[in-house]
Each structure stands twice: as C-alpha cells, then as structure tokens.
Write a protein that holds these residues in place. Sequence first.
Motif, PDB file in Angstrom:
ATOM      1  N   TYR A 104      -7.348   0.241  -2.421  1.00  0.00           N
ATOM      2  CA  TYR A 104      -6.472  -0.994  -2.212  1.00  0.00           C
ATOM      3  C   TYR A 104      -7.240  -2.016  -1.351  1.00  0.00           C
ATOM      4  N   LEU A 131       1.759   2.045  -3.339  1.00  0.00           N
ATOM      5  CA  LEU A 131       0.831   2.372  -4.215  1.00  0.00           C
ATOM      6  C   LEU A 131       0.598   3.974  -4.032  1.00  0.00           C
ATOM      7  N   ILE A 132       0.561   4.391  -2.834  1.00  0.00           N
ATOM      8  CA  ILE A 132       0.345   5.765  -2.452  1.00  0.00           C
ATOM      9  C   ILE A 132       1.428   6.692  -2.640  1.00  0.00           C
ATOM     10  N   ASN A 150      -0.739  10.747 -10.243  1.00  0.00           N
ATOM     11  CA  ASN A 150      -2.081  11.261 -10.114  1.00  0.00           C
ATOM     12  C   ASN A 150      -2.356  12.578 -11.019  1.00  0.00           C
ATOM     13  N   LEU A 174      -7.754   1.670  -9.066  1.00  0.00           N
ATOM     14  CA  LEU A 174      -6.433   1.536  -8.744  1.00  0.00           C
ATOM     15  C   LEU A 174      -5.488   2.216  -9.786  1.00  0.00           C
ATOM     16  N   LEU A 221      -6.579  11.945  -2.002  1.00  0.00           N
ATOM     17  CA  LEU A 221      -5.894  11.019  -2.801  1.00  0.00           C
ATOM     18  C   LEU A 221      -5.470   9.739  -2.012  1.00  0.00           C
ATOM     19  N   GLN A 247      -8.282   7.895  -0.821  1.00  0.00           N
ATOM     20  CA  GLN A 247      -8.853   6.941  -1.958  1.00  0.00           C
ATOM     21  C   GLN A 247      -8.062   5.824  -2.315  1.00  0.00           C
ATOM     22  N   THR A 248      -6.836   5.867  -2.297  1.00  0.00           N
ATOM     23  CA  THR A 248      -5.874   4.875  -2.812  1.00  0.00           C
ATOM     24  C   THR A 248      -5.984   3.905  -2.025  1.00  0.00           C
ATOM     25  N   LEU A 306      -6.001   6.033 -10.187  1.00  0.00           N
ATOM     26  CA  LEU A 306      -5.608   6.673  -8.908  1.00  0.00           C
ATOM     27  C   LEU A 306      -3.981   6.712  -9.226  1.00  0.00           C
ATOM     28  N   LEU A 307      -3.406   5.800  -9.606  1.00  0.00           N
ATOM     29  CA  LEU A 307      -2.056   5.750  -9.753  1.00  0.00           C
ATOM     30  C   LEU A 307      -1.486   6.709 -10.991  1.00  0.00           C
ATOM     31  N   SER A 348       0.746   7.102  -6.677  1.00  0.00           N
ATOM     32  CA  SER A 348      -0.254   7.916  -6.921  1.00  0.00           C
ATOM     33  C   SER A 348       0.191   9.383  -6.458  1.00  0.00           C
ATOM     34  N   LEU A 379       0.874  -1.087  -0.146  1.00  0.00           N
ATOM     35  CA  LEU A 379      -0.024   0.008  -0.120  1.00  0.00           C
ATOM     36  C   LEU A 379       0.825   1.306  -0.074  1.00  0.00           C
TER      37      LEU A 379
END
Length: 498
Positions: free
Chosen positions: A190, A78-79, A86, A259, A182, A185-186, A262-263, A82, A75
């Motif tokens: 996830y 991913l954040i 994003n 996802l 953001l 949301q990410t 968002l990325l 993003s 995670l």
Amino acid sequence: MMFSMKKANLAVALALAGLLAGCTLAPTYHRPAAPVSASYPTGPSYEHAPQEQGKPVQGPAADVGWRDFFQDPLLRRLIALSLDNNRDMRVAVLNGQALQAQYRTQRASLMPAAAIAGTETAQRVPASLSSSGRQYTGQNWQVGPAISWQLDLFGQVRSLTKAALETYLAQDDTRIAAQLSLISQTATAYFTLRADQELLDLTTQTFKARQASYDLIKQSYDQGVDSALDLSQAETLLRTAQSNQSQYLRQVAQDRNALVLLLGEPMPADIATQLGQARRLPDDALPLELPAGLPSDLLERRPDIRAAEHQLLAANANIGAARAAFFPMISLTGFAGTASSSLTGLFMPGSEAWNLVPKISLPIFQGGSLLANLDLSHVRKNIQIATYEKAIQTGFREVADALAGRGTLDDEVGAQRKLVDASQLAYTLSQQRFDSGVDSYLTVLDSQRSLYAAQQSLIATRLARLNNQISLYKALGGGWTEKSVVEKPRADASRPQS
C-alpha cells in the motif's frame, strides 16, 4: 449374574492396564539457551528520540493490535480483506486444520477401540484331525461388543501423540506467522503504491517544466542565441523525465496488481477510487512508538520461534517413541456377548460368552532397524535444535536491523528535506541569475536536475522509514490480534486469534 461378574472383571482388568500405561521414555526437555546477546546492539546507529507524532504504548509491542498500529482507514480495509481472502493465508489455516485432525486421530490410539461385532465361523474338520475320530462339519455364530486396546506401558503411543500435538501447535504458530507476514506485505504494498503515485505526479510536473525549458532553449537556438550544447542538455533532461514518467506509470499499475494478489479478490470499486485519489505518501500513518523490549521476549512473542520450539518438542517426543520400540508391545482383545452353533440360538438363555486375549510381542532381532531409528530420532532432534537457534538469531537480527533503521532514518529524512529545500533555493536563484543575464541556462538545467533527484530521494527515504516501522512491528511479533491487548495474557492461557 455370573456373566455380569465376568464383564466386571474384564472392565477392572482393562482399567488396571490403563493405570500402568502412563509412563513415557522421552528425554526430559530443556529449552536450549538463546544463542544471542542479552540486549540489542547500542551505539550511534540505534539512538532514537521519539517522534513528535508518536505515542508511547504500554506493554509489549506484540500486543498492539494492527488496527491500532495502522492509522490509515483505507489500509485497515485492505488488511481486513487480505486476511479474509488471501489464498496463502487460507492454505495456512487449512494446513492447521489438517494437522489438528491428524493429532486427534493419533490421540484416539490411547483409548480402547470398541465395536459391535457379529461373526459366523464355518468349518470342516477331517476325521484324522477330529478328537472324536469322525469328520465334523459345523457353524458357530457370535454377536456382541468387541474391545481391542494396545497397552501403552512404555509410552510409545503417548510419545507419538505428543509429537502430533506439537506438530499441530507448530503449524498453528506458522499460521500466525503467515498472518503477520500478510499484514506486513499488504501495508508495504500500500505504501509503495502511494510512494510511486507521488513519484509519478512529481515526474509529470517535472516533465512539463522541462518541456517548457526545452521549448525556450529551442526557440533561442533557432534564433542563434543558445548553443547546440544548451539544446542537447535540455533535451537530455526532458527525455529522462519522459522515461521516468513511463517507468512510474508501469510501476503504479504493477503495485495495484500486487495489492490485488494480496487481497485475494478483485479490488472493490470504492477502494480503487480511493487509491486513485491517494496521491501522496502519508508520513503520519504509523504514529506509535514501539518499545523493543529484550531479546528474551522474542522467545514468547515471535510465532516463528514458537513454531520452531514446538517442532523441537515433537522431535524430543519421537525419541521416546523410538526408545519404547525396544520394549514389549502388549495388546488386549476382548469379547463379551452371545454365541451359539445356530443363528436362532444366539439369544437363548445360556448363550452368554466372553473371552479376553492378551498378546505380547517382544522384539529380538530386527536387523538393527530399531537402533538405527533411535539414532535417526536423535539426529532429527539435533537438526531441530539448530533450526530453533537459527530462528532466534534471525529474529534478533531482524529486530536489530529495524532498530538501526529507526535510529537513522528520521535523521536521514530530515537531511533529505533540507537537501530538497537547498536544491529548490539553488534552482530559484539560478533561474533569477539566468533571467538577469548573469549565468547561462546550463546552470538552470543543472540545478533543476539536482532538485528532481533530491525530491525523488526524499520520497524513497520516507517510504523506507515507513517500511522500517512495519518491519519492526512484525519483527517484535505484532499483528496477531486485531485490537490491542490491555493486559498481558497468562502463558498458554489462550492461542492468539486473528
């Protein structure tokens, strides 16, 4: 020497004018009282015992860095992606840069404008207008530095500059709010993906079990042992599981697409592989227990509330600009250089020249436009006061909702786990009673249906608890910094950075 003294006198005059241009007619700003209670709601819905896996944090929840709040390494990646890619985040950053440039442009109006100017003047004066009674034709040349300056005696330019600054700061806080949104949301996307993958696995297992049950009932029906009702009930459960399997297959694909959006870039292959292997929803992914603090903390910690107050300050400054429009406007235009009637004589001795042209403009009749503009600025300020108060109320409500969720979702998850255990036991016992010939297979099918529904509800409730923790973190202003802030920063000492 005389020319140097005249230039010095001009500089002194400009400096004295600058000293006068220091006042402003904007009203004294007073922060509106927060239209919420001094404390968050209390009662059974808000009572909360810290979780065993939780660790209390020191200081405001907003100062907990997102890398410390979100414990899952996947995670975190991913954040980070993003935040870098994003498009909504990129637009928010660019909007901030645009407003910063507008502020700098407006701020430049406070200073004199200087340029090197060269002019040629050609003229023909008829004899009837000439002082000598003869026709005159000639040219004049001059070159040198030229200065123009609007004296801000009543603070109009300063008020407009203040408004531009507050508008920029509001956008900067809007950018931070977009970052918090953001991140939230990410994380939500996830955990939703992982929950749907767990539901898909559960449905696949249930489908296989129900297929076996249906085959058994079909065989017994063909032999005349079970009734058509038994067969119909078994097929109903089988087709329900089959339908749910297609539903969750579709949902997992859509979760991945969400996802990717968002990325802001195609999902890296290694992350896609790890996501495919993450088949269960992690209950311990958010271990921190967040202190709620007081509602007054929201005024400083929530970027959307800070942005609303900056907009209010900008509206307050615009009132000063509207008031200043009623007063005289004074500007200075100055020139110091050389002048000659011929181009070759511009740099000859004795060609020095200078002039200072003060200009004053006093509004007398504007058709009521100045008064209307002042009334409009007051109305816009009242609108911003209501907007600011609504932002505070919204923040209070979001924190209170999240606290209510925190106070109840742990108990709900515990109750759902017990329901699953009880349903599992009922299914096992009904299967044993069927095998012993005590009950019909309809009892087994009914307990199987209850177990499946309880397992689905447990996954949904676990997801709701994780999402509620994310909502509380965001509602308290968490996520503006990557690493936790050890000490509380001084007010306005620095702007939060991602």
